[in-house]
Design an enzyme around this catalytic site. Structure first.
Site, PDB file in Angstrom:
ATOM      1  N   ASN A   1      41.847  39.784  28.810  1.00 18.84           N
ATOM      2  CA  ASN A   1      40.455  39.871  29.237  1.00 18.84           C
ATOM      3  C   ASN A   1      40.273  41.293  29.756  1.00 18.84           C
ATOM      4  O   ASN A   1      40.603  41.599  30.894  1.00 18.84           O
ATOM      5  CB  ASN A   1      40.178  38.848  30.349  1.00 18.84           C
ATOM      6  CG  ASN A   1      38.768  38.978  30.901  1.00 18.84           C
ATOM      7  OD1 ASN A   1      37.949  39.695  30.341  1.00 18.84           O
ATOM      8  ND2 ASN A   1      38.494  38.293  31.998  1.00 18.84           N
TER       9      ASN A   1
ATOM     10  N   LYS B   1      37.707  42.855  30.452  1.00 16.42           N
ATOM     11  CA  LYS B   1      36.567  42.996  31.373  1.00 16.42           C
ATOM     12  C   LYS B   1      35.721  44.227  30.986  1.00 16.42           C
ATOM     13  O   LYS B   1      35.638  44.556  29.809  1.00 16.42           O
ATOM     14  CB  LYS B   1      37.052  43.044  32.819  1.00 16.42           C
ATOM     15  CG  LYS B   1      37.941  41.830  33.138  1.00 16.42           C
ATOM     16  CD  LYS B   1      38.201  41.629  34.589  1.00 16.42           C
ATOM     17  CE  LYS B   1      39.093  40.402  34.762  1.00 16.42           C
ATOM     18  NZ  LYS B   1      39.364  40.083  36.149  1.00 16.42           N
TER      19      LYS B   1
ATOM     20  N   HIS C   1      33.721  32.465  33.263  1.00 17.87           N
ATOM     21  CA  HIS C   1      34.622  33.245  34.115  1.00 17.87           C
ATOM     22  C   HIS C   1      34.061  33.313  35.534  1.00 17.87           C
ATOM     23  O   HIS C   1      32.842  33.436  35.721  1.00 17.87           O
ATOM     24  CB  HIS C   1      34.800  34.653  33.537  1.00 17.87           C
ATOM     25  CG  HIS C   1      35.941  35.380  34.180  1.00 17.87           C
ATOM     26  ND1 HIS C   1      35.823  35.967  35.415  1.00 17.87           N
ATOM     27  CD2 HIS C   1      37.217  35.563  33.786  1.00 17.87           C
ATOM     28  CE1 HIS C   1      36.982  36.495  35.749  1.00 17.87           C
ATOM     29  NE2 HIS C   1      37.847  36.271  34.773  1.00 17.87           N
TER      30      HIS C   1
ATOM     31  N   GLU D   1      33.954  35.629  37.593  1.00 13.14           N
ATOM     32  CA  GLU D   1      33.186  36.847  37.897  1.00 13.14           C
ATOM     33  C   GLU D   1      31.726  36.699  37.478  1.00 13.14           C
ATOM     34  O   GLU D   1      30.880  37.475  37.927  1.00 13.14           O
ATOM     35  CB  GLU D   1      33.852  38.066  37.231  1.00 13.14           C
ATOM     36  CG  GLU D   1      35.097  38.467  37.997  1.00 13.14           C
ATOM     37  CD  GLU D   1      36.091  39.295  37.210  1.00 13.14           C
ATOM     38  OE1 GLU D   1      35.759  39.777  36.116  1.00 13.14           O
ATOM     39  OE2 GLU D   1      37.225  39.437  37.713  1.00 13.14           O
TER      40      GLU D   1
ATOM     41  N   GLU E   1      41.970  29.603  36.589  1.00 12.92           N
ATOM     42  CA  GLU E   1      42.097  30.902  37.245  1.00 12.92           C
ATOM     43  C   GLU E   1      41.628  30.796  38.691  1.00 12.92           C
ATOM     44  O   GLU E   1      40.407  30.871  38.949  1.00 12.92           O
ATOM     45  CB  GLU E   1      41.223  31.935  36.539  1.00 12.92           C
ATOM     46  CG  GLU E   1      41.623  32.216  35.111  1.00 12.92           C
ATOM     47  CD  GLU E   1      41.116  33.590  34.680  1.00 12.92           C
ATOM     48  OE1 GLU E   1      41.971  34.399  34.304  1.00 12.92           O
ATOM     49  OE2 GLU E   1      39.921  33.863  34.750  1.00 12.92           O
TER      50      GLU E   1
ATOM     51  N   GLY F   1      42.882  39.587  40.189  1.00 16.90           N
ATOM     52  CA  GLY F   1      42.804  40.997  40.568  1.00 16.90           C
ATOM     53  C   GLY F   1      43.339  41.309  41.956  1.00 16.90           C
ATOM     54  O   GLY F   1      43.121  42.403  42.473  1.00 16.90           O
TER      55      GLY F   1
ATOM     56  N   SER G   1      46.365  37.578  38.230  1.00 15.95           N
ATOM     57  CA  SER G   1      47.485  38.475  38.554  1.00 15.95           C
ATOM     58  C   SER G   1      48.773  38.142  37.791  1.00 15.95           C
ATOM     59  O   SER G   1      49.870  38.358  38.292  1.00 15.95           O
ATOM     60  CB  SER G   1      47.742  38.502  40.063  1.00 15.95           C
ATOM     61  OG  SER G   1      46.610  39.034  40.733  1.00 15.95           O
TER      62      SER G   1
HETATM   63  P1  PGA Z   1      43.732  39.546  36.584  1.00 16.95           P
HETATM   64  O1  PGA Z   1      42.418  38.892  35.962  1.00 16.95           O
HETATM   65  O2  PGA Z   1      44.839  39.334  35.619  1.00 16.95           O
HETATM   66  O3  PGA Z   1      43.381  40.987  36.790  1.00 16.95           O
HETATM   67  O4  PGA Z   1      43.998  38.828  37.888  1.00 16.95           O
HETATM   68  C1  PGA Z   1      42.464  37.693  35.236  1.00 16.95           C
HETATM   69  C2  PGA Z   1      41.084  37.308  34.807  1.00 16.95           C
HETATM   70  O5  PGA Z   1      40.126  37.552  35.568  1.00 16.95           O
HETATM   71  O6  PGA Z   1      40.891  36.761  33.699  1.00 16.95           O
END
Ligand code: PGA
Length: 255
Positions: free
Chosen positions: A9, A11, A95, A97, A167, A173, A212
Protein backbone atom coordinates in the site's frame (compact mmCIF):
# COMPACT_ATOMS: atom_id res chain seq x y z
CA UNK A 1 -4.38 -24.39 0.89
CA UNK A 2 -4.40 -20.57 0.97
CA UNK A 3 -1.55 -18.93 -0.91
CA UNK A 4 0.47 -16.30 0.88
CA UNK A 5 -0.08 -12.75 -0.37
CA UNK A 6 1.91 -9.56 0.06
CA UNK A 7 0.28 -6.24 -0.81
CA UNK A 8 2.14 -2.94 -1.05
CA UNK A 9 0.00 0.00 0.00
CA UNK A 10 2.14 2.83 -1.32
CA UNK A 11 -0.35 5.41 0.00
CA UNK A 12 0.30 8.97 -1.31
CA UNK A 13 3.95 8.30 -2.09
CA UNK A 14 6.07 7.86 -5.16
CA UNK A 15 7.15 9.67 -8.30
CA UNK A 16 7.55 8.49 -11.85
CA UNK A 17 11.31 7.83 -11.52
CA UNK A 18 10.92 6.48 -7.97
CA UNK A 19 8.18 4.06 -9.00
CA UNK A 20 10.31 2.88 -11.91
CA UNK A 21 13.16 2.04 -9.60
CA UNK A 22 10.81 0.32 -7.13
CA UNK A 23 8.97 -1.75 -9.72
CA UNK A 24 12.17 -2.75 -11.51
CA UNK A 25 13.66 -3.85 -8.20
CA UNK A 26 10.52 -5.75 -7.27
CA UNK A 27 10.32 -7.53 -10.63
CA UNK A 28 13.97 -8.54 -10.37
CA UNK A 29 13.76 -9.47 -6.70
CA UNK A 30 10.73 -11.75 -7.07
CA UNK A 31 11.53 -13.30 -10.44
CA UNK A 32 12.15 -16.71 -8.85
CA UNK A 33 9.35 -16.41 -6.26
CA UNK A 34 6.38 -18.38 -7.55
CA UNK A 35 4.99 -19.65 -4.23
CA UNK A 36 3.16 -16.50 -3.18
CA UNK A 37 1.20 -13.63 -4.74
CA UNK A 38 2.23 -9.97 -4.89
CA UNK A 39 0.14 -6.85 -5.45
CA UNK A 40 1.17 -3.21 -5.63
CA UNK A 41 -1.48 -0.55 -4.88
CA UNK A 42 -0.36 2.82 -6.23
CA UNK A 43 -1.89 6.31 -6.35
CA UNK A 44 -4.25 6.62 -9.31
CA UNK A 45 -1.97 8.78 -11.52
CA UNK A 46 0.61 5.98 -11.47
CA UNK A 47 -1.72 3.17 -12.56
CA UNK A 48 -0.68 3.58 -16.16
CA UNK A 49 2.97 3.23 -15.21
CA UNK A 50 2.23 0.18 -13.04
CA UNK A 51 0.28 -1.40 -15.89
CA UNK A 52 3.03 -0.70 -18.41
CA UNK A 53 5.75 -2.13 -16.19
CA UNK A 54 3.93 -5.08 -14.60
CA UNK A 55 1.79 -6.32 -17.48
CA UNK A 56 4.09 -9.21 -18.36
CA UNK A 57 4.94 -10.20 -14.80
CA UNK A 58 3.24 -12.22 -12.08
CA UNK A 59 2.86 -9.06 -9.97
CA UNK A 60 -0.62 -7.54 -9.93
CA UNK A 61 -1.53 -3.90 -9.28
CA UNK A 62 -4.52 -2.08 -7.88
CA UNK A 63 -6.03 1.15 -6.61
CA UNK A 64 -6.26 2.44 -3.07
CA UNK A 65 -9.87 3.57 -3.19
CA UNK A 66 -12.67 4.19 -5.69
CA UNK A 67 -16.12 5.67 -5.98
CA UNK A 68 -19.18 3.47 -5.74
CA UNK A 69 -20.58 5.30 -8.78
CA UNK A 70 -19.96 4.30 -12.39
CA UNK A 71 -19.74 7.87 -13.73
CA UNK A 72 -21.13 11.34 -13.14
CA UNK A 73 -20.62 14.62 -11.34
CA UNK A 74 -18.18 13.37 -8.66
CA UNK A 75 -15.24 15.74 -8.97
CA UNK A 76 -11.99 14.15 -7.89
CA UNK A 77 -13.33 10.58 -7.83
CA UNK A 78 -12.35 7.53 -9.81
CA UNK A 79 -14.81 4.85 -10.89
CA UNK A 80 -14.39 1.07 -10.64
CA UNK A 81 -14.46 0.85 -14.44
CA UNK A 82 -11.53 3.27 -14.70
CA UNK A 83 -9.44 1.05 -12.45
CA UNK A 84 -10.35 -1.93 -14.61
CA UNK A 85 -9.37 -0.02 -17.73
CA UNK A 86 -5.88 0.36 -16.30
CA UNK A 87 -5.64 -3.36 -15.67
CA UNK A 88 -6.35 -3.32 -11.94
CA UNK A 89 -7.62 -6.52 -10.42
CA UNK A 90 -7.66 -5.22 -6.84
CA UNK A 91 -8.72 -2.18 -4.87
CA UNK A 92 -8.23 -1.33 -1.21
CA UNK A 93 -11.55 -0.58 0.49
CA UNK A 94 -12.16 0.86 3.94
CA UNK A 95 -8.62 1.74 4.94
CA UNK A 96 -8.58 3.36 8.38
CA UNK A 97 -6.86 6.45 6.95
CA UNK A 98 -10.12 7.06 5.10
CA UNK A 99 -12.54 5.72 7.73
CA UNK A 100 -11.05 7.82 10.49
CA UNK A 101 -11.15 11.01 8.44
CA UNK A 102 -14.85 10.58 7.87
CA UNK A 103 -14.43 9.67 4.19
CA UNK A 104 -15.74 6.14 4.73
CA UNK A 105 -18.33 4.62 7.03
CA UNK A 106 -19.18 0.96 7.67
CA UNK A 107 -22.05 1.43 5.26
CA UNK A 108 -20.15 3.16 2.48
CA UNK A 109 -17.45 0.48 2.64
CA UNK A 110 -20.19 -2.05 1.89
CA UNK A 111 -21.36 0.02 -1.06
CA UNK A 112 -17.84 0.27 -2.43
CA UNK A 113 -17.39 -3.46 -1.93
CA UNK A 114 -20.45 -4.13 -4.07
CA UNK A 115 -19.38 -1.67 -6.75
CA UNK A 116 -15.91 -3.21 -6.88
CA UNK A 117 -17.07 -6.80 -7.27
CA UNK A 118 -19.67 -5.76 -9.83
CA UNK A 119 -16.83 -4.32 -11.92
CA UNK A 120 -14.79 -7.51 -11.49
CA UNK A 121 -12.36 -6.09 -8.94
CA UNK A 122 -11.29 -7.94 -5.80
CA UNK A 123 -11.69 -5.68 -2.76
CA UNK A 124 -8.93 -5.71 -0.17
CA UNK A 125 -11.30 -4.95 2.67
CA UNK A 126 -9.60 -3.36 5.70
CA UNK A 127 -10.80 -3.50 9.28
CA UNK A 128 -9.25 -2.56 12.57
CA UNK A 129 -9.75 -0.80 15.88
CA UNK A 130 -8.30 2.51 17.07
CA UNK A 131 -5.93 2.74 20.03
CA UNK A 132 -8.75 3.93 22.26
CA UNK A 133 -10.95 1.01 21.24
CA UNK A 134 -8.05 -1.39 21.74
CA UNK A 135 -7.37 -0.07 25.21
CA UNK A 136 -11.03 -0.49 26.10
CA UNK A 137 -10.88 -4.12 24.97
CA UNK A 138 -13.24 -3.49 22.04
CA UNK A 139 -11.18 -5.07 19.24
CA UNK A 140 -13.56 -7.98 18.68
CA UNK A 141 -16.68 -5.84 18.74
CA UNK A 142 -15.29 -3.19 16.39
CA UNK A 143 -13.93 -5.60 13.80
CA UNK A 144 -17.10 -7.69 13.82
CA UNK A 145 -19.18 -4.53 13.42
CA UNK A 146 -17.06 -3.54 10.39
CA UNK A 147 -17.20 -7.04 8.93
CA UNK A 148 -20.93 -7.48 9.51
CA UNK A 149 -21.76 -4.20 7.82
CA UNK A 150 -20.35 -5.65 4.62
CA UNK A 151 -21.73 -9.17 5.08
CA UNK A 152 -25.21 -7.70 5.57
CA UNK A 153 -24.96 -5.81 2.31
CA UNK A 154 -23.29 -8.39 0.09
CA UNK A 155 -24.16 -11.75 1.69
CA UNK A 156 -21.73 -14.27 3.10
CA UNK A 157 -21.12 -16.04 -0.22
CA UNK A 158 -19.95 -12.80 -1.81
CA UNK A 159 -17.51 -12.21 1.02
CA UNK A 160 -15.47 -14.94 -0.69
CA UNK A 161 -14.78 -12.42 -3.48
CA UNK A 162 -12.56 -10.29 -1.24
CA UNK A 163 -9.32 -10.37 0.67
CA UNK A 164 -9.69 -9.34 4.30
CA UNK A 165 -7.08 -7.23 6.04
CA UNK A 166 -6.94 -6.70 9.77
CA UNK A 167 -5.02 -3.52 10.47
CA UNK A 168 -5.10 -2.21 14.04
CA UNK A 169 -4.91 1.57 13.75
CA UNK A 170 -2.43 1.74 16.65
CA UNK A 171 0.02 -0.35 14.64
CA UNK A 172 -0.20 1.54 11.34
CA UNK A 173 2.89 3.62 10.67
CA UNK A 174 3.89 3.55 14.34
CA UNK A 175 6.66 0.97 14.19
CA UNK A 176 4.71 -1.00 16.82
CA UNK A 177 3.40 -4.06 15.01
CA UNK A 178 1.01 -6.38 16.80
CA UNK A 179 2.84 -9.40 18.16
CA UNK A 180 2.43 -12.55 16.06
CA UNK A 181 0.35 -14.12 18.86
CA UNK A 182 -1.95 -11.13 19.14
CA UNK A 183 -2.42 -10.80 15.37
CA UNK A 184 -3.00 -14.55 15.11
CA UNK A 185 -5.63 -14.48 17.86
CA UNK A 186 -7.63 -11.72 16.12
CA UNK A 187 -7.35 -13.31 12.69
CA UNK A 188 -8.35 -16.67 14.15
CA UNK A 189 -11.36 -15.02 15.74
CA UNK A 190 -12.35 -13.29 12.49
CA UNK A 191 -11.93 -16.47 10.46
CA UNK A 192 -13.93 -18.40 13.04
CA UNK A 193 -16.71 -15.85 12.79
CA UNK A 194 -16.87 -16.30 9.02
CA UNK A 195 -16.67 -20.10 9.35
CA UNK A 196 -19.70 -20.05 11.63
CA UNK A 197 -21.62 -18.42 8.79
CA UNK A 198 -20.13 -20.46 5.96
CA UNK A 199 -17.42 -23.08 6.46
CA UNK A 200 -16.10 -22.98 2.91
CA UNK A 201 -15.88 -19.19 2.75
CA UNK A 202 -14.19 -18.99 6.15
CA UNK A 203 -11.63 -21.67 5.43
CA UNK A 204 -10.66 -20.29 2.04
CA UNK A 205 -10.76 -16.54 2.51
CA UNK A 206 -7.34 -14.92 2.71
CA UNK A 207 -6.82 -12.68 5.72
CA UNK A 208 -3.85 -10.32 5.87
CA UNK A 209 -2.29 -8.57 8.81
CA UNK A 210 -1.21 -4.95 8.35
CA UNK A 211 0.45 -2.45 10.64
CA UNK A 212 4.22 -1.91 10.81
CA UNK A 213 5.01 -5.20 9.14
CA UNK A 214 8.60 -5.06 7.94
CA UNK A 215 11.44 -7.26 6.77
CA UNK A 216 12.36 -8.16 10.36
CA UNK A 217 8.94 -9.30 11.61
CA UNK A 218 7.23 -10.46 8.40
CA UNK A 219 8.32 -14.10 8.45
CA UNK A 220 7.22 -14.57 12.05
CA UNK A 221 3.86 -12.89 11.48
CA UNK A 222 3.14 -14.68 8.22
CA UNK A 223 4.05 -18.09 9.63
CA UNK A 224 1.08 -17.93 12.01
CA UNK A 225 -1.65 -20.33 10.86
CA UNK A 226 -4.37 -17.76 10.15
CA UNK A 227 -2.15 -14.98 8.77
CA UNK A 228 -2.12 -15.36 5.00
CA UNK A 229 0.13 -12.40 4.30
CA UNK A 230 0.64 -8.72 4.84
CA UNK A 231 -0.60 -5.30 3.82
CA UNK A 232 2.53 -3.21 3.86
CA UNK A 233 2.68 0.58 4.00
CA UNK A 234 5.97 2.15 5.12
CA UNK A 235 8.12 -0.88 4.34
CA UNK A 236 6.84 -0.88 0.75
CA UNK A 237 8.61 2.43 0.20
CA UNK A 238 12.03 0.84 0.49
CA UNK A 239 12.51 -1.51 -2.44
CA UNK A 240 14.97 -3.86 -0.80
CA UNK A 241 12.88 -4.16 2.35
CA UNK A 242 9.70 -4.89 0.44
CA UNK A 243 11.46 -7.49 -1.69
CA UNK A 244 12.63 -9.21 1.50
CA UNK A 245 9.03 -9.39 2.73
CA UNK A 246 7.91 -10.87 -0.60
CA UNK A 247 10.71 -13.40 -0.44
CA UNK A 248 9.74 -14.37 3.10
CA UNK A 249 6.17 -15.02 1.92
CA UNK A 250 7.52 -17.07 -0.95
CA UNK A 251 9.57 -19.22 1.42
CA UNK A 252 6.53 -19.88 3.60
CA UNK A 253 4.35 -20.70 0.61
CA UNK A 254 4.15 -23.89 -1.31
CA UNK A 255 4.35 -24.35 -5.07
P1 PGA B 1 2.32 0.51 7.69
O1 PGA B 1 0.92 0.74 6.98
O2 PGA B 1 2.89 -0.75 7.16
O3 PGA B 1 3.13 1.72 7.36
O4 PGA B 1 2.04 0.40 9.17
C1 PGA B 1 0.05 -0.33 6.68
C2 PGA B 1 -1.19 0.19 6.04
O5 PGA B 1 -1.65 1.29 6.42
O6 PGA B 1 -1.77 -0.46 5.14
Amino acid sequence: MRRKLVVANRKMNGSVPGNKEFLEGLIKGTRDCHNADYIVCVPHPYLYQAQAMLADTEIAWGGQNMSRHDAGPYTGSVSPGMLVEFGCKYVIIGHSERRNRGQDSDNSVGERFQAATKAGLTPIFCMGETLEEYEKGLTDLVTIRQLNAVIQQVGIKNLAKCILAYEPVWAIGTGKAATPDHAQSILHFLRGYVILKDVEVGENIRILYGGSMNASNAAQLMSMPDIDGGLIGGASLVTEEFVRICRAANELGSA
